[in-house]
Write an enzyme that holds these catalytic residues in place. Structure first.
Site, PDB file in Angstrom:
ATOM      1  N   CYS A 285      -2.320  12.555  -4.882  1.00 32.38           N
ATOM      2  CA  CYS A 285      -1.063  11.875  -5.211  1.00 32.38           C
ATOM      3  C   CYS A 285      -1.332  11.019  -6.443  1.00 32.38           C
ATOM      4  O   CYS A 285      -2.410  10.444  -6.587  1.00 32.38           O
ATOM      5  CB  CYS A 285      -0.630  10.976  -4.061  1.00 32.38           C
ATOM      6  SG  CYS A 285       0.837  10.012  -4.451  1.00 32.38           S
TER       7      CYS A 285
ATOM      8  N   CYS B 128       3.330  -8.740  -7.303  1.00 33.71           N
ATOM      9  CA  CYS B 128       2.123  -8.012  -7.676  1.00 33.71           C
ATOM     10  C   CYS B 128       1.038  -8.880  -8.310  1.00 33.71           C
ATOM     11  O   CYS B 128       1.301  -9.648  -9.231  1.00 33.71           O
ATOM     12  CB  CYS B 128       2.489  -6.906  -8.667  1.00 33.71           C
ATOM     13  SG  CYS B 128       1.071  -5.864  -9.066  1.00 33.71           S
TER      14      CYS B 128
ATOM     15  N   CYS C 222      -5.171   9.044  -3.487  1.00 32.94           N
ATOM     16  CA  CYS C 222      -4.052   8.481  -4.248  1.00 32.94           C
ATOM     17  C   CYS C 222      -4.597   7.811  -5.506  1.00 32.94           C
ATOM     18  O   CYS C 222      -5.289   6.802  -5.419  1.00 32.94           O
ATOM     19  CB  CYS C 222      -3.302   7.480  -3.380  1.00 32.94           C
ATOM     20  SG  CYS C 222      -2.810   8.172  -1.788  1.00 32.94           S
TER      21      CYS C 222
ATOM     22  N   ARG D 244       3.836   5.604   6.819  1.00 29.89           N
ATOM     23  CA  ARG D 244       2.485   5.090   6.606  1.00 29.89           C
ATOM     24  C   ARG D 244       2.448   3.572   6.678  1.00 29.89           C
ATOM     25  O   ARG D 244       3.275   2.910   6.046  1.00 29.89           O
ATOM     26  CB  ARG D 244       1.983   5.526   5.230  1.00 29.89           C
ATOM     27  CG  ARG D 244       0.581   5.073   4.909  1.00 29.89           C
ATOM     28  CD  ARG D 244       0.161   5.593   3.578  1.00 29.89           C
ATOM     29  NE  ARG D 244       0.479   7.013   3.467  1.00 29.89           N
ATOM     30  CZ  ARG D 244       0.592   7.643   2.307  1.00 29.89           C
ATOM     31  NH1 ARG D 244       0.425   6.974   1.187  1.00 29.89           N
ATOM     32  NH2 ARG D 244       0.884   8.928   2.267  1.00 29.89           N
TER      33      ARG D 244
ATOM     34  N   CYS E 262      -1.057  -5.675 -16.496  1.00 32.60           N
ATOM     35  CA  CYS E 262       0.221  -4.943 -16.538  1.00 32.60           C
ATOM     36  C   CYS E 262       1.288  -5.758 -17.262  1.00 32.60           C
ATOM     37  O   CYS E 262       1.376  -6.962 -17.066  1.00 32.60           O
ATOM     38  CB  CYS E 262       0.702  -4.631 -15.126  1.00 32.60           C
ATOM     39  SG  CYS E 262       2.241  -3.703 -15.143  1.00 32.60           S
TER      40      CYS E 262
ATOM     41  N   CYS F 254       6.798  10.493  -2.591  1.00 32.08           N
ATOM     42  CA  CYS F 254       6.314   9.432  -1.710  1.00 32.08           C
ATOM     43  C   CYS F 254       6.940   8.142  -2.203  1.00 32.08           C
ATOM     44  O   CYS F 254       6.730   7.753  -3.346  1.00 32.08           O
ATOM     45  CB  CYS F 254       4.799   9.325  -1.786  1.00 32.08           C
ATOM     46  SG  CYS F 254       4.190   7.874  -0.932  1.00 32.08           S
TER      47      CYS F 254
ATOM     48  N   CYS G  40       6.661  -7.591 -11.799  1.00 32.32           N
ATOM     49  CA  CYS G  40       6.967  -7.485 -10.366  1.00 32.32           C
ATOM     50  C   CYS G  40       6.406  -8.721  -9.657  1.00 32.32           C
ATOM     51  O   CYS G  40       5.192  -8.918  -9.598  1.00 32.32           O
ATOM     52  CB  CYS G  40       6.348  -6.213  -9.798  1.00 32.32           C
ATOM     53  SG  CYS G  40       6.805  -4.735 -10.734  1.00 32.32           S
TER      54      CYS G  40
HETATM   55  S1  SF4 Z   1       3.669  -3.140  -9.311  1.00 35.79           S
HETATM   56 FE1  SF4 Z   1       2.221  -4.377 -10.443  1.00 35.79          FE
HETATM   57  S2  SF4 Z   1       1.005  -2.912 -11.606  1.00 35.79           S
HETATM   58 FE2  SF4 Z   1       2.862  -1.875 -10.942  1.00 35.79          FE
HETATM   59  S3  SF4 Z   1       4.386  -2.141 -12.581  1.00 35.79           S
HETATM   60 FE3  SF4 Z   1       4.683  -3.824 -11.173  1.00 35.79          FE
HETATM   61  S4  SF4 Z   1       3.429  -5.491 -11.997  1.00 35.79           S
HETATM   62 FE4  SF4 Z   1       2.712  -3.591 -12.908  1.00 35.79          FE
END
Ligand code: SF4
Length: 431
Positions: free
Chosen positions: A142, A72, A109, A272, A65, A202, A69
């Protein structure tokens, strides 16, 4: 009337408490924990009886990605040794989904890592939805694909998607601490796009990223104001190889207080327990079912959950029942609103069990599109430690600043298992 009586009375009427009352729940002590669970449990049963909704995650595209984040394991620069693969073919995704549905899940999901889908990606998901619905027309679907551009939510709705997950994750005030490649406002915009297109919204949070109690209350009230039909509550899984690998600050008691606060603020919404359930609640998971009415069956996106059969046994042993495909999830008044929204948006029926236009339920994932550990998130930042008095809170007096959770976990890295089965592998999924 003491705090818990006040909160229960409001919850039974479907009313939202004050911020001070929500903060007071987080400030209660371990001695008061069972009183808090009992009170919030009454609200849970008022709107959801003893039903537990099962949701099943299918990771369509893992890792790689471009977003940052910090929670993550799939993020840019992540050194977490997670599975990395590009889009599953519709047949592969349908196979994975089938395992979850036969395990008892009523919602699938579909999640893909990334900033947001291209129009080509929407085509892919459309084919995947068709393949899944062909096998089981009653299953709810979802999608969680990241930030949406114009008209993409409408296309997903037209393709048969029922709900869209996009979590706010944390408060607007601290969002910049957990991601810099997109903003809190970007997230709110995507949730509103989904809702406007008639998809069930959600949207949830990640706890344990070092946020303060005020931050937690901020994001939970924001989710209430956004009209989220389902609120996934993720407990940070500090993945090795992410900026928050050292952020172990939750205890089972803290997690239960957070779930109780979310229930009181969202009395008639699907709550949840999402990523981090096994890692942080551990043997206290059954108590969590008195607060939340929904869990994920099986594994998360990049980490493994407990065996599907263990989930089913836990639910039954705790005196709860699996919500059936034909049963609505949301209380009637919420289901009607959702159905009107859906019909108003595209003149179609609302979602719900078996597309009876009755029930709406929530969706799935943390983070932009995914979740760190599972549907959930991975990572958090600096932890604010203050001290608190015992038990005044329950008697309704404003609590002093909350304390760092004395019972916080030592680093239970032994409980974090990177997913090595199911989607993207040759091994059978956990369901
Ligand atoms: S949560 Fe993870 S997979 Fe989703 S946009 Fe952020 S870094 Fe990318």
């Amino acid at each position: 009337m003491d705090l818990l009586d006040t909160l229960t009375a409001k919850g039974l009427r479907g009313e939202t408490p004050t911020r001070e009352e929500a903060l007071a729940v987080l400030a209660t002590t371990d001695d008061e924990l069972l009183d808090v669970v009992a009170a919030a449990g009454r609200v849970r049963r008022r709107w959801f009886g003893r039903r537990v909704k099962l949701n099943y995650l299918v990771n369509l595209k893992s890792g790689l990605c471009p977003e940052d984040c910090s929670y993550c394991s799939q993020r840019l620069g992540s050194k977490a040794e997670i599975l990395k693969y590009t889009w599953l073919k519709p047949g592969q995704a349908a196979e994975a989904a089938k395992a979850g549905v036969s395990g008892g899940a009523k919602r699938v999901c579909l999640v893909a890592s990334g900033r947001g889908p291209t129009d080509r990606d929407i085509d892919r998901v459309t084919d995947t939805v068709a393949a899944i619905k062909e096998a089981d027309p009653a299953v709810e679907i979802c999608a969680c694909l990241g930030l949406l551009s114009d008209n993409q939510a409408e296309r997903l709705k037209a393709a048969g998607v029922d709900a869209y997950n996009h979590n706010l994750n944390t408060s607007e005030g601290t969002y910049g601490d957990i991601a810099t490649t997109h903003t809190y406002a970007d997230r709110v915009d995507t949730v509103q796009k989904a809702h406007g297109a008639g998809l069930s919204a959600c949207s949830g949070l990640i706890a344990g990223m070092g946020e303060s109690d005020e931050d937690l209350v901020d994001v939970v009230f924001a989710l209430r104001e956004l009209g989220s039909d389902s609120v996934p509550v993720n407990f940070l899984i500090p993945f090795e190889g992410t900026p928050l690998a050292k952020e172990w600050n939750l205890s089972p008691q803290r997690c239960l207080r957070i779930l109780a606060m979310v229930r009181f603020v969202n009395p008639d919404t699907e709550v949840r327990i999402a990523g981090g359930r096994e890692v942080h609640l551990r043997s206290m998971q059954p108590l969590g079912l008195h607060l939340a009415n929904s869990i994920f069956l099986g594994d998360y996106l990049t980490s493994e959950g407990q065996a599907g059969q263990a989930d089913l046994d836990m639910i039954r042993d705790a005196g709860f029942e699996i919500e059936g495909m034909g049963e609505g999830t949301l209380p009637r008044h919420r289901a009607d609103i959702a159905a009107d929204t859906a019909a108003g948006a595209v003149g179609g029926c609302g979602t719900g069990s078996g597309h009876a236009g009755a029930a709406q339920a929530g969706g799935a994932q943390a983070g932009g599109c995914g979740t760190g550990g599972g549907c959930g998130p991975c990572g958090g930042h600096g932890h604010a430690a203050e001290t608190r008095p015992a038990s005044e809170a329950v008697t309704g007096t404003a609590p002093a600043a909350p304390a760092a959770d004395e019972g916080a976990d030592e680093a239970r890295t032994d409980l974090v298992r990177v997913r090595r089965r199911g989607a993207g592998t040759e091994l059978a999924p956990n369901a």
